[in-house]
Motif scaffolding. Structure first.
Motif, PDB file in Angstrom:
ATOM      1  N   LYS A 330       0.947  -1.323  -0.014  1.00  0.00           N
ATOM      2  CA  LYS A 330      -0.064   0.101  -0.076  1.00  0.00           C
ATOM      3  C   LYS A 330       0.739   1.257  -0.046  1.00  0.00           C
ATOM      4  N   ASP A 359      -1.510  -3.409   3.179  1.00  0.00           N
ATOM      5  CA  ASP A 359      -0.422  -2.937   3.888  1.00  0.00           C
ATOM      6  C   ASP A 359      -0.029  -4.380   4.835  1.00  0.00           C
ATOM      7  N   SER A 361      -1.100  -4.929   8.117  1.00  0.00           N
ATOM      8  CA  SER A 361      -1.861  -4.982   9.270  1.00  0.00           C
ATOM      9  C   SER A 361      -2.586  -6.408   9.285  1.00  0.00           C
ATOM     10  N   SER A 363      -5.534  -7.086  10.477  1.00  0.00           N
ATOM     11  CA  SER A 363      -6.735  -6.769  10.318  1.00  0.00           C
ATOM     12  C   SER A 363      -7.158  -7.232   8.849  1.00  0.00           C
ATOM     13  N   ILE A 364      -6.252  -7.199   7.911  1.00  0.00           N
ATOM     14  CA  ILE A 364      -6.806  -7.310   6.440  1.00  0.00           C
ATOM     15  C   ILE A 364      -6.387  -8.731   6.195  1.00  0.00           C
ATOM     16  N   GLY A 366      -8.011 -11.713   6.569  1.00  0.00           N
ATOM     17  CA  GLY A 366      -9.354 -12.132   5.986  1.00  0.00           C
ATOM     18  C   GLY A 366      -9.707 -11.961   4.642  1.00  0.00           C
ATOM     19  N   GLN A 367      -9.562 -10.441   4.505  1.00  0.00           N
ATOM     20  CA  GLN A 367      -9.827  -9.978   2.920  1.00  0.00           C
ATOM     21  C   GLN A 367      -8.654 -10.511   1.903  1.00  0.00           C
ATOM     22  N   SER A 369      -6.925 -12.969   2.338  1.00  0.00           N
ATOM     23  CA  SER A 369      -7.357 -14.541   2.003  1.00  0.00           C
ATOM     24  C   SER A 369      -8.174 -14.832   0.952  1.00  0.00           C
ATOM     25  N   THR A 370      -9.394 -13.814   0.993  1.00  0.00           N
ATOM     26  CA  THR A 370     -10.526 -14.215   0.158  1.00  0.00           C
ATOM     27  C   THR A 370     -10.117 -13.822  -1.438  1.00  0.00           C
TER      28      THR A 370
ATOM     29  N   TYR B  67     -17.075 -14.759   4.715  1.00  0.00           N
ATOM     30  CA  TYR B  67     -15.910 -13.922   5.611  1.00  0.00           C
ATOM     31  C   TYR B  67     -15.638 -14.993   6.560  1.00  0.00           C
ATOM     32  N   ARG B  69     -16.066 -18.359   6.616  1.00  0.00           N
ATOM     33  CA  ARG B  69     -16.106 -19.828   5.976  1.00  0.00           C
ATOM     34  C   ARG B  69     -15.266 -20.664   6.714  1.00  0.00           C
ATOM     35  N   THR B  80     -15.027 -19.415  -1.747  1.00  0.00           N
ATOM     36  CA  THR B  80     -14.952 -18.023  -1.300  1.00  0.00           C
ATOM     37  C   THR B  80     -16.256 -17.321  -2.081  1.00  0.00           C
ATOM     38  N   GLU B  81     -16.838 -16.044  -1.157  1.00  0.00           N
ATOM     39  CA  GLU B  81     -18.073 -15.423  -1.498  1.00  0.00           C
ATOM     40  C   GLU B  81     -18.044 -15.207  -2.930  1.00  0.00           C
ATOM     41  N   ILE B  82     -17.045 -14.986  -3.592  1.00  0.00           N
ATOM     42  CA  ILE B  82     -16.783 -14.252  -4.913  1.00  0.00           C
ATOM     43  C   ILE B  82     -17.484 -15.390  -5.876  1.00  0.00           C
ATOM     44  N   ASP B 106     -17.752  -5.785   3.235  1.00  0.00           N
ATOM     45  CA  ASP B 106     -17.148  -5.835   2.017  1.00  0.00           C
ATOM     46  C   ASP B 106     -17.851  -5.407   0.634  1.00  0.00           C
ATOM     47  N   MET B 124     -12.313  -5.762  -5.387  1.00  0.00           N
ATOM     48  CA  MET B 124     -13.009  -6.118  -3.733  1.00  0.00           C
ATOM     49  C   MET B 124     -12.469  -4.787  -3.239  1.00  0.00           C
ATOM     50  N   LYS B 127      -9.479  -2.793   3.407  1.00  0.00           N
ATOM     51  CA  LYS B 127     -10.140  -2.577   4.585  1.00  0.00           C
ATOM     52  C   LYS B 127     -11.244  -1.518   5.101  1.00  0.00           C
TER      53      LYS B 127
END
Lengths: 379, 261
Positions: A330, A359, A361, A363-364, A366-367, A369-370, B67, B69, B80-82, B106, B124, B127
């Protein structure tokens, strides 16, 4: 999981070097830093290739705004966080300021001004025309003089050439890792260690390669989704590699500075023999480095062509279609700016690309990973 | 031999959805708040849907998505949800080429292949909460109106207020400031929806979304977001009957496809 063992052993190595009277030069990594000059003068190069964390980024905010490259924030965090996560960095005597990117300049200035590290400057042109080559050569000579001013000794040409040959041989050996049929995470561990220590661990790297070659284990069944990784490097103790492999991915090529950009910076024996002046040799390497991420005007287009060819060759050889993960830290000016163009051009050529901007952190996770899992499902 | 029944369970950050499908039809569904304990909420919904349908665990194949799963340890597989939303919209609209999914934390834009219905690209949000259900919740709170009413209030406006901040925190301050300047609630509400639509549409345009576009996720129930998205994209978009269930339906269909192969 953090590779504590590697950091501990590196700490011991630096302590030992320091006890032997060696000076340590820390530098933000890029492929035009002439570390051979440092080693020829008896200095130890310390590449700042450690991944960031929330705590490190937070600790940098007295010096840098949160909208600065996350790696730059983390570099400041290495020196300013409490408790310290990388105490061995206190052993660094000097910081090399170079202009690979704005963050490189900011970080080096802050470290030198606020953390009592003497600064060495090394500016590099982004082009490869004749004036750029003259400028690079002048900068090399200037850096050599600065180093000689510290040691009060001239660095003999033959010592520089010896180091060039030593590093050249080492990179040729490291390149063999790219051809091993092993999981990407294992390749990455070797690259990171090789760049951290340099030729000092050549025998160890040779042994690792040899043991892998004798082990015929096929890894393809456990990692069916092969990908190329490009953009910003994966630094030591980054969780990203785990996310990729947990999603069923396997990196077959690291098209990053920790990877191909490092081990491909070599000369043939003929070139080494043809140029007596070691500064000319280093300049020649700079001239040849047209795939470097900061070589204008064509580095991005060269990269796109290279990746397209690699994907096609891989498909012919193994029958697999492979995708490309473009890793963007980032607020990294360079990779962020070109991400859309890069993706669009490769997609036009039928290559699937995931622009993975993030970045450091937690906290991201999960996103991230998705996104990675969805990309693996897509390819 | 009776057909294997498939369950899709979508653990979102705000809501957990579960559907039971048999012979390609949705037989039953449940929805509940996810709370902090994804695993327990998922388990409770799963047990309930099995009991009410006189099924045992061995009679169903379970695919988790969303999220949370990975927290569903009773699932046979995960997706994935995608991929799940891309498959789910084809249940309602077989001709769908694009999806915009706006959930609790999201937002996603997905492009579907004309040839085989597979995902060919996606985008997507990162954060940042702007352009998500969370953004709407924060703004509804700032306007002191229930979340279910903010969409219809926005549609009453002929003069949407200008919300320039894309950051949730700054936008909330901007809303309070507009309030203080005497702007009408309905105009502020319209400005909020326009701001979400602009942000999501800009993300969707980056992957070249095209008609037929299906709007899914909890926020798809908000008619004002749909209206402003249509304005931004300049084409009609469609909502399934149960937009929140699309991911769970897609997961169940992928489970079915997987077992058919």
């Amino acid at each position: 999981m953090d590779n504590i063992e590697l950091l501990e052993s590196y700490n011991s190595y630096l302590q030992e070097q320091k006890a032997n009277g060696k000076k340590i030069i820390a530098y933000l990594t890029h492929d035009n830093v002439p570390i051979e000059l440092f080693e020829a003068a008896g200095f130890v190069p310390l590449p700042l290739i450690f991944a960031g964390k929330d705590e490190l980024m937070d600790a940098s905010h007295s010096y840098l705004p949160p909208s600065t490259c996350s790696y730059a924030q983390s570099c400041i965090g290495y020196f300013s966080s409490t408790p310290r996560t990388h105490e061995f960095l206190d052993l660094a005597d000097y910081i090399l300021l170079s202009n690979h990117c704005v963050s490189n300049i900011c970080v080096s200035e802050i470290l030198s001004n606020n953390f009592n590290r003497k600064r060495l400057d090394f500016y590099v042109s982004y082009t490869r025309n004749s004036n750029a080559l003259k400028y690079y050569k002048l900068e090399l000579k200037h850096l050599q003089k600065e180093i000689e001013g510290i040691t009060k000794e001239r660095i003999p040409d033959h010592r520089i050439k010896e180091e060039i040959i030593r590093h050249n041989n080492f990179k040729t050996i490291v390149e063999q890792v790219s051809k091993l049929n092993i999981p990407g995470s294992e390749k990455l561990d070797i690259y990171q260690k090789a760049i951290l220590y340099g030729p000092a661990i050549q025998a160890e790297i040779e042994e690792i390669i040899s043991s892998y070659k004798s082990n015929t284990k096929n890894t393809n069944s456990t990692h069916p989704k092969n990908v190329i990784f490009t953009g910003c490097s994966i630094f030591i103790n980054d969780y990203l590699m785990d996310l990729i492999e947990d999603a069923g991915g396997n990196i077959v090529l690291f098209d990053t500075w920790i990877g191909r950009n490092y081990y491909s910076q070599t000369f043939s024996e003929e070139v080494i023999a043809s140029l007596n002046d070691p500064i000319d040799l280093l300049t020649k390497r700079f001239e040849n480095n047209v795939y470097g991420d900061h070589c204008v005007p064509d580095s991005l287009d060269n990269k796109i062509v290279f990746l397209e060819n690699y994907v096609n060759e891989y498909h012919k050889k193994y029958g697999d279609k492979i995708g490309v993960i473009n890793h963007i830290i980032k607020f990294c000016d360079h990779f962020s700016l070109f991400q859309s163009y890069f993706k669009e051009k490769l997609q036009e050529r039928g290559v699937q690309v995931l622009n993975l901007e993030r970045d450091y952190s937690r906290s991201i996770k999960g996103q991230l990973s998705t996104r990675i899992e969805a990309f693996m499902e897509m390819i | 031999m009776s057909e294997l029944k498939c369950i899709g369970i979508d653990i979102g950050s705000l809501a957990t959805k579960i559907v039971l499908m048999s012979n390609g039809d949705m037989v039953d569904w449940r929805l509940n708040r996810s709370t902090y304990d994804f695993k327990r909420v998922g388990r409770d919904l799963f047990d309930d849907i099995l009991t009410k349908n006189n099924l045992s665990r061995s009679e169903v194949y379970v695919m988790s998505t969303g999220y949370g799963r990975n927290t569903i340890d009773f699932a046979d597989d995960r997706i994935t949800e995608i991929s799940a939303h891309a498959r789910g919209v084809q249940f309602f609209y077989p001709e769908a080429r694009s999806v915009i999914d706006i959930g609790g934390q999201d937002s996603k834009a997905i492009l579907i292949s004309r040839k085989n219905g597979n995902v060919i690209d996606f985008q997507m949000n990162d954060k940042c909460a702007a352009g998500t259900g969370r953004f709407l919740e924060v703004m509804a709170h700032a306007l002191e109106i229930p979340i279910d009413e903010i969409g219809s209030l926005a549609l009453e406006s002929n003069k949407p207020a200008s919300i320039s901040s894309t950051c949730t925190v700054f936008a909330e301050s901007e809303v309070i400031s507009l309030f203080a300047q005497g702007s009408l609630k309905k105009d502020i509400a319209a400005g909020i929806h326009k701001s979400i639509a602009k942000r999501v549409a800009s993300m969707a345009k980056r992957i070249g979304v095209e008609p037929l576009l299906v709007f899914t996720g909890g926020v798809a129930k908000n008619i004002a977001v749909k209206k402003y998205l249509e304005k931004e994209l300049d084409f009609e978009i469609f909502q399934p009957e149960y937009p929140q269930l699309t991911g769970a339906i897609g997961a169940a269909l992928i489970a079915k496809d997987k077992n058919a192969n």
